[in-house]
Design a protein around this motif. Structure first.
Motif, mmCIF file in Angstrom:
data_model
loop_
_atom_site.group_PDB
_atom_site.id
_atom_site.type_symbol
_atom_site.label_atom_id
_atom_site.label_comp_id
_atom_site.label_asym_id
_atom_site.label_seq_id
_atom_site.Cartn_x
_atom_site.Cartn_y
_atom_site.Cartn_z
ATOM 1 N N TYR A 170 0.836 -1.194 0.000
ATOM 2 C CA TYR A 170 0.000 0.000 0.000
ATOM 3 C C TYR A 170 0.877 1.253 0.000
ATOM 4 C CZ TYR A 170 -3.429 -3.412 1.602
ATOM 5 O OH TYR A 170 -4.231 -4.521 1.711
ATOM 6 N N ILE A 171 0.282 2.362 -0.381
ATOM 7 C CA ILE A 171 0.910 3.671 -0.239
ATOM 8 C C ILE A 171 0.188 4.386 0.896
ATOM 9 C CG2 ILE A 171 1.390 5.894 -1.322
ATOM 10 C CD1 ILE A 171 1.545 4.481 -3.991
ATOM 11 N N GLY A 172 0.951 4.808 1.898
ATOM 12 C CA GLY A 172 0.359 5.439 3.074
ATOM 13 C C GLY A 172 0.116 6.921 2.897
ATOM 14 N N ALA A 173 -0.770 7.442 3.733
ATOM 15 C CA ALA A 173 -1.085 8.866 3.700
ATOM 16 C C ALA A 173 0.069 9.691 4.242
ATOM 17 C CB ALA A 173 -2.349 9.143 4.507
ATOM 18 N N CYS A 174 0.021 10.976 3.967
ATOM 19 C CA CYS A 174 1.089 11.883 4.344
ATOM 20 C C CYS A 174 1.177 12.116 5.845
ATOM 21 C CB CYS A 174 0.902 13.222 3.636
ATOM 22 S SG CYS A 174 -0.709 13.984 3.959
ATOM 23 N N ASP A 175 0.167 11.708 6.589
ATOM 24 C CA ASP A 175 0.163 11.967 8.018
ATOM 25 C C ASP A 175 -0.896 11.114 8.680
ATOM 26 O OD1 ASP A 175 0.808 13.067 10.435
ATOM 27 O OD2 ASP A 175 0.194 15.108 9.949
ATOM 28 N N ILE A 176 -0.809 10.978 10.002
ATOM 29 C CA ILE A 176 -1.917 10.457 10.796
ATOM 30 C C ILE A 176 -2.718 11.667 11.255
ATOM 31 C CG2 ILE A 176 -2.559 9.334 12.957
ATOM 32 C CD1 ILE A 176 -0.234 7.478 12.656
ATOM 33 N N PHE A 177 -3.999 11.681 10.933
ATOM 34 C CA PHE A 177 -4.842 12.824 11.233
ATOM 35 C C PHE A 177 -5.505 12.654 12.594
ATOM 36 C CE2 PHE A 177 -4.023 13.314 6.855
ATOM 37 C CZ PHE A 177 -4.225 14.654 6.541
ATOM 38 N N ALA A 178 -5.526 13.734 13.367
ATOM 39 C CA ALA A 178 -6.117 13.727 14.709
ATOM 40 C C ALA A 178 -7.390 14.565 14.709
ATOM 41 C CB ALA A 178 -5.132 14.276 15.730
ATOM 42 N N VAL A 179 -8.426 14.042 15.365
ATOM 43 C CA VAL A 179 -9.710 14.736 15.455
ATOM 44 C C VAL A 179 -10.113 14.832 16.921
ATOM 45 C CG1 VAL A 179 -12.158 14.689 14.864
ATOM 46 C CG2 VAL A 179 -10.458 13.967 13.179
ATOM 47 N N GLU A 180 -10.534 16.026 17.331
ATOM 48 C CA GLU A 180 -11.042 16.242 18.679
ATOM 49 C C GLU A 180 -12.488 16.714 18.589
ATOM 50 O OE1 GLU A 180 -8.011 18.461 21.193
ATOM 51 O OE2 GLU A 180 -7.113 18.602 19.179
ATOM 52 N N VAL A 181 -13.350 16.143 19.439
ATOM 53 C CA VAL A 181 -14.761 16.528 19.456
ATOM 54 C C VAL A 181 -15.196 16.721 20.902
ATOM 55 C CG1 VAL A 181 -17.130 15.907 18.839
ATOM 56 C CG2 VAL A 181 -15.226 15.206 17.359
#
Length: 273
Positions: A170-181
């Motif tokens: 696979y080709i991975g994304a440019c970053d791990i994205f963080a979400v706060e709610v």
């Protein structure tokens, strides 16, 4: 700000029958209480309309426009109330009014990714805050995210990496994205996306998620593989509990995927329930 108290010194009942008002009765109070609220309004309510024009704030202005009455202490204050009088027992004078407090909903979501953070705050019922992040993207590239194996482990990155396309690559994304709610109401957090496209070609996108700061990842992963958007519910939260979610993305690198640029969108969404 000084506190002030409203004193109800008298009440006047105006009875109407057949569209004609009867004579006013004021008991032994010859002169009904009349109060000039100008000073109080200026002292305490100078900023009353300060947020009326806010995009995310919804006011409920329920005012009795038919007959506000001659004995409303603060003429300009929006209010909605219904006074009730209790049944007489022996000798008693009593007035009961219903008390209600309206707490508006607060819903905030913040997305942090490569070189950028975007926040949305929704104030009040019916306020829907939607925006598109600018300045950063979810990018799949061999030079940035590099290559991943089936277990999301890196295989390396670079411009001309000598890794063959195939099953489990696979080709991975440019970053791990963080979400706060965070909300003062029960809420649902979800992610919506479709397969990336290049003309009629579809490129599935995998997403794995963590709701404990990366200590563990939810079982398996979610696949956005169709042309139509698909919604994956990640978390159901209760009022006052903050969600901190992480998302990792990848796309397959195999011989059935044509070379070239693929495009699409992904939406991170929090909704009160």
């Amino acid at each position: 700000m000084r506190k002030f108290y409203w004193l109800a010194l008298t009440m006047v009942f105006v009875l109407a029958f057949g569209g004609m008002a009867m004579a006013q009765y004021a008991g032994v109070f010859d002169n009904p209480f009349s109060w000039d609220d100008t000073d109080t309004w200026n002292d305490y309510y100078g900023n009353y309309d300060a947020h009326v024009g806010d995009d995310g704030l919804v006011f409920y202005h329920d005012v009795d426009a038919v007959n506000p009455g001659n004995y409303t202490n603060l003429e300009d204050l929006n209010r909605n109330y219904t006074p009730d009088t209790a049944n007489s027992a022996k000798q008693k004078a009593e007035i009961t009014i219903n008390a209600k407090a309206y707490i508006p909903c607060f819903l905030e979501m913040k997305l942090t990714g490569n070189q950028g953070t975007t926040g949305v705050i929704s104030y009040g019922s019916g306020a829907e805050g939607s925006t598109t992040a600018s300045g950063y993207e979810l990018v799949f590239d061999n030079e940035i995210g590099g290559y991943l194996d089936e277990n999301w482990n890196s295989l390396g990155h670079g411009t001309n990496v000598e890794i063959n396309p195939g099953t489990g690559v696979y080709i991975g994304a440019c970053d791990i994205f963080a979400v706060e709610v965070m909300s003062n109401d029960d809420y649902r957090y979800e992610v919506e996306a479709a397969a990336l496209t290049q003309g009629s070609n579809l490129l599935p996108m995998h997403m794995r998620s963590s709701v404990d700061s990366g200590s563990s990842w939810l079982a398996g992963y979610d696949t956005f593989g169709a042309a139509a958007p698909n919604t994956e519910v990640i978390y159901n939260g209760s009022a006052g509990n903050k969600l901190e979610a992480l998302h990792n993305f990848r796309v397959p690198y195999n011989m059935s995927t044509a070379q070239g640029q693929y495009n699409g969108q992904i939406t991170f969404r929090a909704v009160t329930i």
